[in-house]
Design an enzyme around this catalytic site. Structure first.
Site, mmCIF file in Angstrom:
data_model
loop_
_atom_site.group_PDB
_atom_site.id
_atom_site.type_symbol
_atom_site.label_atom_id
_atom_site.label_comp_id
_atom_site.label_asym_id
_atom_site.label_seq_id
_atom_site.Cartn_x
_atom_site.Cartn_y
_atom_site.Cartn_z
ATOM 1 N N GLY A 138 -27.636 22.910 31.185
ATOM 2 C CA GLY A 138 -28.850 23.710 31.238
ATOM 3 C C GLY A 138 -29.811 23.238 32.321
ATOM 4 O O GLY A 138 -30.389 24.055 33.048
ATOM 5 N N ASN A 164 -37.398 26.175 22.323
ATOM 6 C CA ASN A 164 -36.726 25.036 21.707
ATOM 7 C C ASN A 164 -37.550 24.390 20.588
ATOM 8 O O ASN A 164 -37.003 23.886 19.629
ATOM 9 C CB ASN A 164 -36.355 23.980 22.755
ATOM 10 C CG ASN A 164 -37.450 23.742 23.776
ATOM 11 O OD1 ASN A 164 -38.098 24.679 24.259
ATOM 12 N ND2 ASN A 164 -37.667 22.501 24.119
ATOM 13 N N GLN A 207 -31.343 27.805 24.424
ATOM 14 C CA GLN A 207 -31.417 27.707 22.957
ATOM 15 C C GLN A 207 -30.831 28.938 22.266
ATOM 16 O O GLN A 207 -30.598 28.919 21.067
ATOM 17 C CB GLN A 207 -32.873 27.512 22.514
ATOM 18 C CG GLN A 207 -33.420 26.131 22.803
ATOM 19 C CD GLN A 207 -32.742 25.038 21.969
ATOM 20 O OE1 GLN A 207 -32.201 25.296 20.879
ATOM 21 N NE2 GLN A 207 -32.744 23.817 22.466
ATOM 22 N N SER A 248 -26.255 26.306 28.265
ATOM 23 C CA SER A 248 -25.802 24.913 28.202
ATOM 24 C C SER A 248 -24.755 24.774 27.106
ATOM 25 O O SER A 248 -25.015 25.138 25.952
ATOM 26 C CB SER A 248 -27.007 24.030 27.890
ATOM 27 O OG SER A 248 -26.575 22.724 27.598
ATOM 28 N N GLY A 249 -23.580 24.229 27.461
ATOM 29 C CA GLY A 249 -22.461 24.188 26.525
ATOM 30 C C GLY A 249 -22.680 23.370 25.273
ATOM 31 O O GLY A 249 -22.248 23.756 24.179
ATOM 32 N N THR A 304 -15.494 20.049 42.977
ATOM 33 C CA THR A 304 -14.263 20.489 42.306
ATOM 34 C C THR A 304 -14.576 20.951 40.892
ATOM 35 O O THR A 304 -15.240 20.243 40.132
ATOM 36 C CB THR A 304 -13.245 19.321 42.271
ATOM 37 O OG1 THR A 304 -13.023 18.918 43.617
ATOM 38 C CG2 THR A 304 -11.939 19.732 41.625
ATOM 39 N N CYS A 344 -36.634 16.112 24.364
ATOM 40 C CA CYS A 344 -37.219 15.351 25.466
ATOM 41 C C CYS A 344 -38.533 14.738 25.068
ATOM 42 O O CYS A 344 -38.916 13.687 25.540
ATOM 43 C CB CYS A 344 -37.482 16.256 26.663
ATOM 44 S SG CYS A 344 -36.053 17.177 27.109
HETATM 45 N N1 PLP Z 1 -33.749 24.596 28.482
HETATM 46 C C1 PLP Z 1 -34.026 24.533 27.173
HETATM 47 C C2 PLP Z 1 -34.845 25.617 26.520
HETATM 48 C C3 PLP Z 1 -33.537 23.468 26.402
HETATM 49 O O1 PLP Z 1 -33.822 23.408 25.098
HETATM 50 C C4 PLP Z 1 -32.762 22.453 27.043
HETATM 51 C C5 PLP Z 1 -32.258 21.301 26.276
HETATM 52 O O2 PLP Z 1 -32.684 21.014 25.187
HETATM 53 C C6 PLP Z 1 -32.484 22.573 28.420
HETATM 54 C C7 PLP Z 1 -33.003 23.663 29.109
HETATM 55 C C8 PLP Z 1 -31.653 21.557 29.145
HETATM 56 O O3 PLP Z 1 -30.297 21.691 28.827
HETATM 57 P P1 PLP Z 1 -29.237 20.488 29.061
HETATM 58 O O4 PLP Z 1 -29.419 19.539 27.914
HETATM 59 O O5 PLP Z 1 -27.891 21.115 29.044
HETATM 60 O O6 PLP Z 1 -29.537 19.876 30.373
#
Ligand code: PLP
Length: 411
Positions: free
Chosen positions: A74, A182, A210, A230-231, A268, A356
């Site tokens: 993400g 989030n 999310q 984001s996987g 790659t 975070c």
């Molecule tokens: N964007 C949002 C809304 C998120 O909640 C997050 C991760 O919690 C991200 C971006 C970042 O994703 P990644 O953990 O894959 O870097």
């Protein structure tokens, strides 16, 4: 209490990888391990697997295979979209220093021709988006406009429309906003955001990190220009994701190299990772289609149970237009940090807001943007889950919250 008895309520931070996803990806690291860019037969086998994964992944997000740029997650996808589109549009519109340099030979072109580029985000974006916008401000002099949200974390659409008006609107390179928040789970009206921005000829990037796998996403039907996923939020391994970006959207790569992924993400390709993304998203979408109502019902039961055991607790975010497995509260009189540590000791693993924010002990920024007092915002607790909770789970969680809250407020 053993770990196996712990209740994991932090799915918004990350999810486990299931055995069938691991089984599906393993052959592309062991037997069919070739580089998909190689022309020999093993290379072509890997390339076919990559194509199939791309097609399945795109279909599950309402996109076309060519839209998909596989990335490391993400954060990278948001960086590529926000920086890459803003920079390409800056050039296209002749803004900033790019315009001055390009037309430096034109008679009379001087620094006074500098027209300040602009980017519009919301006041509740993840740092992957807001930090990228701030980076554009630092290095290219962008104006960063932050659109406010209301008390349920919904973006102020009139303010967005006003921000896109007139001369300032003409200097706007991009609108970047999230689909689902989030911290409080509110789901934003993306189609309306797109129609407002497109009326002013400005492309829209959507952070769907999310949302993907939990609510339906129809990228092309919504006419979105780029979309980040984001996987590890839907059951693929960490460090995998994608940016879906339409061919019509101007975008500069931010990583230079061999030109893989339409030249937008050199390096790659991770074939096993792409297979994992496709399988995990399909699984998550299927599970969601089957259990959506149950998940929402269990979410609402948990909300009611928390309100019953701690009447002072207040739900944050939109009570209805929110992610199906997302419960977030503030608990006046305690800190979210203390509450989650106490709950952890009782075998309930949750979070105080965004992943975070925890490490830095920040006050959840979305709550501040919603106008919640800092002292109250500090008491935030988030519980997120992908499978419906049972009545027994809900009783256990609410009892633990009651005991924790009582213990902490007595101290
Ligand atoms: N964007 C949002 C809304 C998120 O909640 C997050 C991760 O919690 C991200 C971006 C970042 O994703 P990644 O953990 O894959 O870097």
């Amino acid at each position: 209490m053993t770990d196996s008895e712990a209740l994991y309520l932090d799915a918004a931070a990350t999810e486990p990888v299931s055995r069938d996803v691991i089984d599906a990806m393993t052959p592309f690291m062991t037997d069919a391990y070739a580089n998909p860019a190689s022309v020999h037969q093993p290379g072509r086998t890997a390339a076919r697997a990559l194509d199939a994964a791309r097609a399945s992944f795109a279909a599950d997000l309402g996109a076309k295979p060519d839209d998909v740029i596989f990335t490391s997650g993400g954060t990278e996808s948001d960086n590529l979209a926000v920086k890459g589109i803003a920079m390409a549009r800056m050039r296209q519109l002749g803004l900033g220093n790019v315009g001055v340099d390009d037309f430096g030979d034109a008679p009379g072109a001087t620094q006074t021709d500098f027209r300040r580029p602009r980017i519009i985000i919301s006041s509740i974006e993840h740092p992957a988006v807001s930090g990228s916008a701030d980076w554009l401000a630092r290095w290219f002099g962008f104006d960063v406009v932050r659109i406010p949200v209301d008390g349920e974390a919904h973006i102020d659409l009139d303010a967005l429309d006003r921000a896109l008006d007139g001369e300032a609107g003409e200097r706007t390179t991009l609108v970047a906003m999230m689909l689902a928040n989030n911290e409080v789970g509110s789901v934003e009206p993306v189609e309306r955001i797109v129609s407002i921005a497109h009326a002013h000829h400005v492309p829209v990037h959507v952070d769907a990190v999310q949302a993907a796998g939990f609510i339906p996403i129809r990228m092309r039907d919504w006419d979105v220009d780029s979309l980040a996923v984001s996987g590890h939020k839907f059951g693929a391994p960490k460090g995998l994701g994608a940016l879906l970006v339409r061919g019509r959207t101007p975008i500069e790569p931010i990583i230079s190299g061999g030109g893989q992924e339409r030249g937008l993400r050199s390096g790659t390709q991770n074939v096993a990772g792409a297979v994992a993304l496709a399988i995990a998203l399909r699984r998550s979408n299927t599970r969601m289609a089957a259990h959506y109502r149950e998940l929402v019902a269990s979410r609402d039961m948990l909300i009611d149970a928390v309100r019953r055991v701690v009447p002072r607790a207040e739900l944050t975010g939109d009570p209805e237009r929110r992610l199906p497995g997302h419960v977030s509260f503030v608990f006046p009189g305690v800190t979210g940090e203390a509450l989650l540590v106490d709950l952890d000791a009782r075998g309930i693993a949750c979070s105080s807001g965004s992943a975070c924010a925890i490490g830095r002990h920040e006050i959840p920024p979305t709550l501040l943007a919603m106008g919640i007092e800092p002292q109250i915002a500090k008491s935030a607790l988030r519980m997120t889950f992908r499978e419906p909770l049972t009545r027994v789970d809900i009783e256990r969680i609410s009892l633990a919250i009651e005991e924790s809250y009582t213990a902490l407020t007595k101290r």
